[in-house]
Design a protein around this motif. Structure first.
Motif, PDB file in Angstrom:
ATOM      1  N   THR A  53      48.720  43.912  40.472  1.00 39.93           N
ATOM      2  CA  THR A  53      47.285  43.731  40.649  1.00 39.93           C
ATOM      3  C   THR A  53      46.524  43.936  39.344  1.00 39.93           C
ATOM      4  N   ASN A  54      45.350  43.298  39.290  1.00 43.03           N
ATOM      5  CA  ASN A  54      44.463  43.429  38.140  1.00 43.03           C
ATOM      6  C   ASN A  54      43.034  43.381  38.657  1.00 43.03           C
ATOM      7  N   TYR A  55      42.157  44.210  38.084  1.00 44.80           N
ATOM      8  CA  TYR A  55      40.785  44.307  38.569  1.00 44.80           C
ATOM      9  C   TYR A  55      39.788  44.184  37.425  1.00 44.80           C
ATOM     10  N   ALA A  56      38.640  43.628  37.739  1.00 46.67           N
ATOM     11  CA  ALA A  56      37.525  43.688  36.813  1.00 46.67           C
ATOM     12  C   ALA A  56      37.114  45.145  36.648  1.00 46.67           C
ATOM     13  N   ASP A  57      36.695  45.509  35.466  1.00 43.93           N
ATOM     14  CA  ASP A  57      36.315  46.899  35.206  1.00 43.93           C
ATOM     15  C   ASP A  57      35.237  47.383  36.174  1.00 43.93           C
ATOM     16  N   SER A  58      34.359  46.486  36.568  1.00 45.87           N
ATOM     17  CA  SER A  58      33.222  46.870  37.401  1.00 45.87           C
ATOM     18  C   SER A  58      33.618  47.261  38.821  1.00 45.87           C
ATOM     19  N   VAL A  59      34.835  46.904  39.251  1.00 49.61           N
ATOM     20  CA  VAL A  59      35.240  47.204  40.627  1.00 49.61           C
ATOM     21  C   VAL A  59      36.435  48.141  40.695  1.00 49.61           C
ATOM     22  N   LYS A  60      37.003  48.514  39.556  1.00 52.70           N
ATOM     23  CA  LYS A  60      38.160  49.396  39.553  1.00 52.70           C
ATOM     24  C   LYS A  60      37.849  50.706  40.263  1.00 52.70           C
ATOM     25  N   GLY A  61      38.792  51.111  41.116  1.00 49.35           N
ATOM     26  CA  GLY A  61      38.610  52.349  41.866  1.00 49.35           C
ATOM     27  C   GLY A  61      37.796  52.190  43.130  1.00 49.35           C
ATOM     28  N   ARG A  62      37.169  51.032  43.318  1.00 49.92           N
ATOM     29  CA  ARG A  62      36.362  50.800  44.531  1.00 49.92           C
ATOM     30  C   ARG A  62      36.944  49.687  45.397  1.00 49.92           C
ATOM     31  N   PHE A  63      37.501  48.677  44.781  1.00 51.85           N
ATOM     32  CA  PHE A  63      38.049  47.521  45.503  1.00 51.85           C
ATOM     33  C   PHE A  63      39.567  47.555  45.448  1.00 51.85           C
ATOM     34  N   THR A  64      40.198  47.038  46.501  1.00 56.54           N
ATOM     35  CA  THR A  64      41.652  46.929  46.555  1.00 56.54           C
ATOM     36  C   THR A  64      42.035  45.546  47.056  1.00 56.54           C
ATOM     37  N   ILE A  65      42.844  44.859  46.268  1.00 58.02           N
ATOM     38  CA  ILE A  65      43.342  43.544  46.678  1.00 58.02           C
ATOM     39  C   ILE A  65      44.756  43.708  47.235  1.00 58.02           C
ATOM     40  N   SER A  66      45.037  42.969  48.286  1.00 57.70           N
ATOM     41  CA  SER A  66      46.373  43.006  48.871  1.00 57.70           C
ATOM     42  C   SER A  66      46.669  41.634  49.490  1.00 57.70           C
ATOM     43  N   ARG A  67      47.911  41.460  49.887  1.00 57.12           N
ATOM     44  CA  ARG A  67      48.302  40.186  50.490  1.00 57.12           C
ATOM     45  C   ARG A  67      49.314  40.426  51.606  1.00 57.12           C
ATOM     46  N   ASP A  68      49.258  39.571  52.590  1.00 55.41           N
ATOM     47  CA  ASP A  68      50.209  39.595  53.687  1.00 55.41           C
ATOM     48  C   ASP A  68      50.861  38.219  53.717  1.00 55.41           C
ATOM     49  N   ASN A  69      52.034  38.120  53.130  1.00 55.04           N
ATOM     50  CA  ASN A  69      52.667  36.802  53.003  1.00 55.04           C
ATOM     51  C   ASN A  69      53.058  36.217  54.356  1.00 55.04           C
ATOM     52  N   ALA A  70      53.402  37.057  55.297  1.00 58.60           N
ATOM     53  CA  ALA A  70      53.780  36.559  56.620  1.00 58.60           C
ATOM     54  C   ALA A  70      52.607  35.848  57.294  1.00 58.60           C
ATOM     55  N   LYS A  71      51.410  36.323  57.039  1.00 61.50           N
ATOM     56  CA  LYS A  71      50.215  35.725  57.626  1.00 61.50           C
ATOM     57  C   LYS A  71      49.512  34.784  56.652  1.00 61.50           C
ATOM     58  N   ARG A  72      50.063  34.635  55.450  1.00 63.29           N
ATOM     59  CA  ARG A  72      49.444  33.819  54.408  1.00 63.29           C
ATOM     60  C   ARG A  72      47.985  34.232  54.206  1.00 63.29           C
ATOM     61  N   ALA A  73      47.798  35.535  54.092  1.00 65.80           N
ATOM     62  CA  ALA A  73      46.446  36.074  53.989  1.00 65.80           C
ATOM     63  C   ALA A  73      46.276  36.887  52.718  1.00 65.80           C
ATOM     64  N   LEU A  74      45.103  36.785  52.153  1.00 66.91           N
ATOM     65  CA  LEU A  74      44.688  37.564  50.993  1.00 66.91           C
ATOM     66  C   LEU A  74      43.541  38.455  51.433  1.00 66.91           C
ATOM     67  N   ILE A  75      43.604  39.720  51.075  1.00 66.10           N
ATOM     68  CA  ILE A  75      42.626  40.703  51.545  1.00 66.10           C
ATOM     69  C   ILE A  75      41.919  41.349  50.359  1.00 66.10           C
ATOM     70  N   LEU A  76      40.646  41.647  50.532  1.00 64.80           N
ATOM     71  CA  LEU A  76      39.908  42.438  49.554  1.00 64.80           C
ATOM     72  C   LEU A  76      39.171  43.535  50.301  1.00 64.80           C
ATOM     73  N   GLN A  77      39.624  44.753  50.128  1.00 67.29           N
ATOM     74  CA  GLN A  77      38.950  45.914  50.713  1.00 67.29           C
ATOM     75  C   GLN A  77      37.941  46.421  49.698  1.00 67.29           C
ATOM     76  N   MET A  78      36.682  46.444  50.095  1.00 65.62           N
ATOM     77  CA  MET A  78      35.617  46.839  49.184  1.00 65.62           C
ATOM     78  C   MET A  78      34.953  48.107  49.698  1.00 65.62           C
ATOM     79  N   ASN A  79      35.036  49.161  48.926  1.00 61.48           N
ATOM     80  CA  ASN A  79      34.436  50.443  49.269  1.00 61.48           C
ATOM     81  C   ASN A  79      33.362  50.811  48.255  1.00 61.48           C
ATOM     82  N   SER A  80      32.539  51.747  48.617  1.00 55.34           N
ATOM     83  CA  SER A  80      31.466  52.236  47.724  1.00 55.34           C
ATOM     84  C   SER A  80      30.669  51.065  47.150  1.00 55.34           C
ATOM     85  N   LEU A  81      30.285  50.167  48.010  1.00 53.06           N
ATOM     86  CA  LEU A  81      29.586  48.978  47.556  1.00 53.06           C
ATOM     87  C   LEU A  81      28.231  49.305  46.943  1.00 53.06           C
TER      88      LEU A  81
END
Length: 112
Positions: free
Chosen positions: A55-83
């Protein structure tokens, strides 16, 4: 082939979870990313994830956002906290690096 969803209105400090469904083939071997755009400004990279889950993040979102993927579901996820209000934008998913074809994004509005 890429459809983002999960946006909405949230108060500062809140959380949202964005999802992107890939309808094409070979999702598991593709490097993917989340991007965002504010009207009148250039689209910017938010986070990327490789086929090997690096994974790689823009400096502005590091520590707040998390990117993940579920290959079985062909899904890309972005969990955004402390918006924050500065996170307000239309969010898109695409390959990493992105192609010229952008699907429909999802609007995230952070406001009290």
């Amino acid at each position: 082939q890429l459809q983002a969803s999960g946006g909405g209105l949230v108060q500062p400090g809140g959380s949202l979870r964005l999802s992107c469904t890939h309808s094409g083939s070979f999702f598991s071997i593709k490097n993917m990313g989340w991007y965002r755009q504010v009207p009148g400004k250039q689209r910017e990279m938010v986070a990327t994830i490789t086929s090997t889950f690096l994974t790689n993040y823009a400096d502005s979102v590091k520590g707040r956002f998390t990117i993940s993927r579920d290959n079985a579901k062909r899904a890309l996820i972005l969990q955004m906290n402390s918006l924050e209000p500065v996170d307000t934008a239309v969010y898109y998913c695409n390959l990493a690096p992105p192609t010229d074809i952008w699907g429909q994004g999802t609007l995230v509005t952070v406001s009290s």
